[in-house]
Enzyme design. Structure first.
Site, PDB file in Angstrom:
ATOM      1  N   ASP A 225      -4.967 -20.556 -18.753  1.00 47.74           N
ATOM      2  CA  ASP A 225      -3.720 -20.167 -17.983  1.00 47.74           C
ATOM      3  C   ASP A 225      -3.763 -20.588 -16.296  1.00 47.74           C
ATOM      4  O   ASP A 225      -3.299 -19.788 -15.785  1.00 47.74           O
ATOM      5  CB  ASP A 225      -3.338 -18.912 -18.047  1.00 47.74           C
ATOM      6  CG  ASP A 225      -2.613 -18.481 -19.565  1.00 47.74           C
ATOM      7  OD1 ASP A 225      -2.109 -19.405 -19.958  1.00 47.74           O
ATOM      8  OD2 ASP A 225      -2.723 -17.321 -19.832  1.00 47.74           O
ATOM      9  N   LYS A 396     -30.392 -22.649 -18.365  1.00 49.43           N
ATOM     10  CA  LYS A 396     -30.332 -23.544 -17.484  1.00 49.43           C
ATOM     11  C   LYS A 396     -29.964 -22.929 -16.074  1.00 49.43           C
ATOM     12  O   LYS A 396     -28.911 -22.876 -15.859  1.00 49.43           O
ATOM     13  CB  LYS A 396     -29.476 -24.931 -17.715  1.00 49.43           C
ATOM     14  CG  LYS A 396     -29.686 -25.467 -18.757  1.00 49.43           C
ATOM     15  CD  LYS A 396     -28.314 -25.177 -19.804  1.00 49.43           C
ATOM     16  CE  LYS A 396     -28.267 -25.620 -21.055  1.00 49.43           C
ATOM     17  NZ  LYS A 396     -29.166 -26.213 -21.803  1.00 49.43           N
TER      18      LYS A 396
END
Length: 476
Positions: A225, A396
């Site tokens: 959205d 990461k």
């Protein structure tokens, strides 16, 4: 008189020699990293047949190609509506401000304030939140993952997407063709038949096999959205919830974000959607003015083999070089470039607290062995190295001092820097930095710290294998 077969053989040898010489000339002309270029030249000359095959599949260079035209890029950027921020007035260190400027130069990446962020460190929480947000979608869902599995989690998400498409929500999905190779074709076909626009990134078919197999879209992002975004390291797969081969869930980091930065995620998605392997173009969506008001600063940095620069490698280097107190790194694969390795060594020798966390048991034995030779160098200069024990560490993240975090899909390795399409957030916020540091030290409690005297006693055959695999680490 020479017989016909002799002449044919000579012609084949001449053609083959010309092919090898041409490939070597192309490698030299590209002015790549000298070590990488030398590796390819040696392979082509001394292992001609094998070297040629490997070069055709893994050695080609996409530098200079454009994901989209410059005109379309300017058009999309002109439609973006981030609030203008005067960087000189920000309460940030000079190192952070320089990093912002670098991201802007490399990526046209604007600095955004007025953002909210939620951090997930386990798959159950992340996927519960994602499924809830998907079910609440009213207008649009843009979803992109390297791996979209047809397992329990993947099926649940595909069902939600199908239901939303039937409700009239615009649903677009990009998945990496190689990364999602394990999913059956009927899995994606069913989504397509139910009103979802589904496209593989760089579909690998003959005769394009050699042109596409080495370049993968490793990004994982969602825009819902035009208000809510997700970005991080988790793919759509059961391993993050129910565990991998060893039974333990993969440890990863993912973010749920709201605010101005969501527009940058949408931009990344639209660029990938409009890449040349998709016939159908997509206009940049219109965003309403963001009503959030706070000072959580973020940039989205994208990087890929078509870029003129290794954008994320340069941002990593800039952030590490600007550190004054601490550098904490989590990565499933640790195969740094020479420049990044030297930056870490210089930081450690400058008495900066440098800590690297990697998996104790990797999902790739080859990459684990290749990484071990770099660990030796790190331990020699005083970098603290930790192996995470309970399952696969897939997070990461780079945490610099007390005000910078870089996290997303980008591993600390050659493939992420040079061959993959990646994206990571740079977050300039002390509170987020503290949360990520707390997570890092909580993970440390589940790690084994390596020490150099013990590490150097690894069996000789293992060390030799590690050294051999290090030679080819630039192309792993």
């Amino acid at each position: 008189m020479y017989n016909i077969s002799y002449i044919v053989n000579i012609a084949i040898l001449i053609a083959y020699a010309i092919t090898i010489i041409s490939c070597v000339a192309v490698v030299l002309k590209e002015n790549r990293n000298p070590i990488r270029s030398l590796a390819w030249v040696i392979a082509l000359i001394f292992l001609p047949l094998v070297g040629l095959i490997f070069y055709l599949f893994f050695g080609r260079n996409l530098r200079g190609e454009h994901m989209i035209s410059r005109m379309n890029k300017r058009k999309m950027l002109s439609h973006m509506t981030p609030s203008h921020v005067n960087i000189s007035n920000l309460d940030l260190t000079p190192a952070a401000k320089n990093l912002i400027k670098l991201g802007r130069s490399l990526n046209s990446s604007f600095y955004t304030e007025n953002n909210l962020i939620e951090i997930f460190t386990n798959g159950a929480d992340k996927f519960n939140a994602l499924k809830r947000d998907l079910m609440l979608a009213r207008k649009s869902i843009y979803l992109q993952y390297y791996i979209f599995s047809d397992d329990k989690i993947g099926t649940e998400i595909s069902e939600i997407l199908i239901n939303k498409a039937k409700e009239g929500v615009e649903v677009k999905v990009i998945y990496d063709h190689i990364g999602s190779f394990g999913a059956k074709n009927k899995f994606f076909k069913r989504m397509q038949e139910n009103g979802i626009d589904v496209h593989p990134f760089f579909r690998v078919n003959f005769p394009q096999l050699a042109n596409r197999i080495n370049w993968r879209n490793h990004r994982k992002l969602v825009v819902i959205d035009r208000e809510t975004g997700y970005i991080g390291g988790m793919n759509i797969a059961d391993r993050y919830v129910y565990g991998g081969d060893d039974g333990a869930p993969w440890r990863d980091t993912h973010f749920r974000i709201k605010g101005d930065i969501v527009e940058a995620l949408a931009y990344s998605f639209v660029v990938d959607w409009n890449f040349k392997n998709n016939a159908e173009t997509m206009e940049f969506p219109k965003f309403k003015k963001n009503r959030l008001k706070n000072s959580t600063g973020m940039q989205l940095i994208s990087s890929g083999p078509t870029d003129s620069w290794d954008s994320l490698a340069l941002c990593f280097h800039r952030a590490i070089s600007g550190a004054t107190r601490s550098i904490y790194i989590q990565s499933p694969y640790f195969l740094p470039t020479d420049a990044l390795q030297h930056a870490l060594e210089a930081a450690a020798l400058s008495k900066i607290d440098v800590r690297i966390m990697i998996p104790g048991h990797n999902d790739s034995k080859m990459l684990q062995y290749a990484a071990n030779s770099y660990i030796t160098q790190c331990l020699k200069v005083g970098i603290k190295v930790y192996q995470y024990n309970p399952g696969m560490l897939h997070a990461k993240a780079i945490i610099i001092d007390e005000d910078i975090v870089i996290a997303g899909s980008t591993n600390f390795d050659y493939r992420s820097f040079e061959n993959n399409f990646e994206c990571s957030l740079i977050i300039y916020d002390k509170d987020v930095n503290k949360q990520m540091r707390d997570i890092f030290f909580d993970d440390l409690s589940r790690c084994t710290k390596l020490n150099f005297p013990t590490w150097r006693k690894r069996p000789l055959p293992q060390r030799m294998l590690e050294s051999i695999l290090r030679l080819v680490s630039p192309i792993l």
